[in-house]
Design an enzyme around this catalytic site. Structure first.
Site, mmCIF file in Angstrom:
data_model
loop_
_atom_site.group_PDB
_atom_site.id
_atom_site.type_symbol
_atom_site.label_atom_id
_atom_site.label_comp_id
_atom_site.label_asym_id
_atom_site.label_seq_id
_atom_site.Cartn_x
_atom_site.Cartn_y
_atom_site.Cartn_z
ATOM 1 N N ARG A 34 63.710 30.898 39.161
ATOM 2 C CA ARG A 34 62.731 31.590 38.334
ATOM 3 C C ARG A 34 61.964 30.648 37.400
ATOM 4 O O ARG A 34 60.725 30.663 37.366
ATOM 5 C CB ARG A 34 63.434 32.662 37.467
ATOM 6 C CG ARG A 34 63.838 33.894 38.224
ATOM 7 C CD ARG A 34 65.136 34.464 37.676
ATOM 8 N NE ARG A 34 66.215 33.609 38.120
ATOM 9 C CZ ARG A 34 66.902 33.818 39.231
ATOM 10 N NH1 ARG A 34 66.683 34.885 39.940
ATOM 11 N NH2 ARG A 34 67.841 32.969 39.643
ATOM 12 N N THR A 35 62.690 29.825 36.651
ATOM 13 C CA THR A 35 62.029 29.027 35.610
ATOM 14 C C THR A 35 61.067 28.015 36.216
ATOM 15 O O THR A 35 59.921 27.891 35.783
ATOM 16 C CB THR A 35 63.090 28.310 34.748
ATOM 17 O OG1 THR A 35 64.087 29.266 34.381
ATOM 18 C CG2 THR A 35 62.477 27.706 33.506
ATOM 19 N N LYS B 3 69.620 7.025 42.173
ATOM 20 C CA LYS B 3 69.861 5.581 42.382
ATOM 21 C C LYS B 3 70.346 4.915 41.098
ATOM 22 O O LYS B 3 70.457 3.703 41.021
ATOM 23 C CB LYS B 3 68.564 4.902 42.832
ATOM 24 C CG LYS B 3 67.989 5.445 44.127
ATOM 25 C CD LYS B 3 66.651 4.753 44.413
ATOM 26 C CE LYS B 3 65.872 5.492 45.471
ATOM 27 N NZ LYS B 3 64.440 5.124 45.456
ATOM 28 N N ARG C 31 64.265 20.636 32.669
ATOM 29 C CA ARG C 31 65.598 21.271 32.651
ATOM 30 C C ARG C 31 66.619 20.180 32.888
ATOM 31 O O ARG C 31 66.456 19.348 33.786
ATOM 32 C CB ARG C 31 65.716 22.345 33.741
ATOM 33 C CG ARG C 31 67.159 22.828 33.896
ATOM 34 C CD ARG C 31 67.288 24.045 34.747
ATOM 35 N NE ARG C 31 66.770 25.219 34.059
ATOM 36 C CZ ARG C 31 66.926 26.461 34.511
ATOM 37 N NH1 ARG C 31 67.561 26.689 35.641
ATOM 38 N NH2 ARG C 31 66.438 27.483 33.836
ATOM 39 N N HIS D 36 67.449 27.865 25.859
ATOM 40 C CA HIS D 36 66.562 28.208 26.978
ATOM 41 C C HIS D 36 65.438 29.051 26.355
ATOM 42 O O HIS D 36 65.373 30.264 26.519
ATOM 43 C CB HIS D 36 67.338 28.994 28.035
ATOM 44 C CG HIS D 36 66.642 29.130 29.351
ATOM 45 N ND1 HIS D 36 65.299 28.833 29.553
ATOM 46 C CD2 HIS D 36 67.105 29.550 30.564
ATOM 47 C CE1 HIS D 36 64.984 29.063 30.824
ATOM 48 N NE2 HIS D 36 66.068 29.488 31.457
#
Ligand code: CP
Length: 311
Positions: free
Chosen positions: A58-59, A86, A108, A136
């Site tokens: 969703r986000t 890496k 995020r 959030h």
């Protein structure tokens, strides 16, 4: 209103006037999402990088759609396909991205505080799309937007939030946001998923799910975040569902016009029954729809809002 914030890192940085201003700005963008041509030139020439080190449906999608509907150039980078695998550090990754002159980085990350860390080191705006168990903010804002849409107000409402409180960034942002907007916030969950002292954030602890949802105007269910739990915190999902699952029988304890919310992703049959998730009181897909308008508002404001200049 002159929006004074360059970054959107958490609800904690906003007062009630600013939160209402963000919701009102989102209101003004919402209609664009139902037009035949869903695009306005507001962020033309701006570059937005969505940097996601954790899974998201969703986000990430709604930040990307929000940017595109405002005519920004949006680029998505996921942790698993970046040079982080890496061994590159977050700071080096961000510095390299910054060398390409983005206007906004939406990030995020699994570590609490990662967005604040990045914001201190970047010259572009940083928008927090979820950091660990910390905040959030866009989720809390879209939740408040959805409550306001259905209830016409937030002040004075009883909001029950039930589930894995310890590991939820959604709940921390929501407690702060709903408190500032005048709601009466109640929490319920297994003792092993209730962090000590959570009441200090400005909410009340209910002794049971029934106590939390009785006469509630809003019932918000949370997912058990097994990916953040170091050990098993409940005897079984069946038992969890029995004591902390919302179903069509215990939902009758809430007000008859109560709305049911869930930030997603849902575990049907665990924290919420399908009868409720798909039932007449659910507003879960309204939350998702409103997420686009709220994220359009956040990107617009992070890009400069009314002070945006075309050059
Ligand atoms: N609510 C929420 O953050 O959903 P995603 O993890 O799918 O983005």
């Amino acid at each position: 209103m002159n929006f004074q914030h360059r970054h959107v890192l958490g609800i904690k940085q906003f007062n009630a006037t600013e939160l209402n201003f963000i919701l009102d700005t989102a209101e003004s963008f919402k209609e664009i999402n139902t037009r035949k041509i869903k695009k306005v030139p507001t962020l033309r020439g701006k570059t937005i990088i969505n940097l996601f080190f954790e899974a998201s449906t969703r986000t990430r999608t709604s930040f990307e759609i929000a940017g595109k509907r405002l005519s920004a150039d949006t680029v998505n980078i996921s942790g698993s396909s970046s040079s982080v695998v890496k061994g590159e550090t977050l700071e080096d990754t961000a510095r390299n991205i910054e060398a390409m002159h983005p206007d906004i980085i939406v990030m995020r990350h699994g570590a609490s505080g990662a967005a604040d860390y990045l914001a201190k080191r970047m010259s572009c705006a940083v928008v927090n799309a979820g950091d660990g168990t910390h905040e959030h903010p866009s989720q809390a804002l879209l939740d408040s937007f959805t409550i306001r849409q259905h209830k016409g107000k937030i002040a004075g409402l009883k909001v029950a939030i039930v589930g894995d409180i310890t590991h939820s960034r959604v709940v921390r942002s929501n407690i702060d946001c709903l408190n500032k907007l005048g709601a009466d916030v109640w929490l319920s969950g297994p003792k092993t998923m209730l962090p000590p002292g959570i009441e200090r954030l400005g909410c009340k602890l209910a002794p049971s799910l029934a106590a939390a949802i009785t006469d509630a105007d809003v019932v918000m269910m949370l997912r058990i975040q097994r990916e953040r739990q170091g050990k098993t915190l409940i005897p079984s999902l069946r038992e969890y569902s029995r004591y902390f699952g919302l179903n069509e029988f215990n939902l009758k304890l809430a007000r008859p016009d109560a709305i049911v919310m869930h930030p997603g992703p849902m575990n049907r049959g665990v924290e919420i029954s399908s009868a409720v998730a798909d039932g007449p009181q659910n507003v879960i897909l309204d939350q998702v729809e409103n997420g686009v308008a709220v994220r359009m508002a956040l990107l617009y404001l992070a890009a400069g809002g009314e002070n945006l200049v075309e050059d």
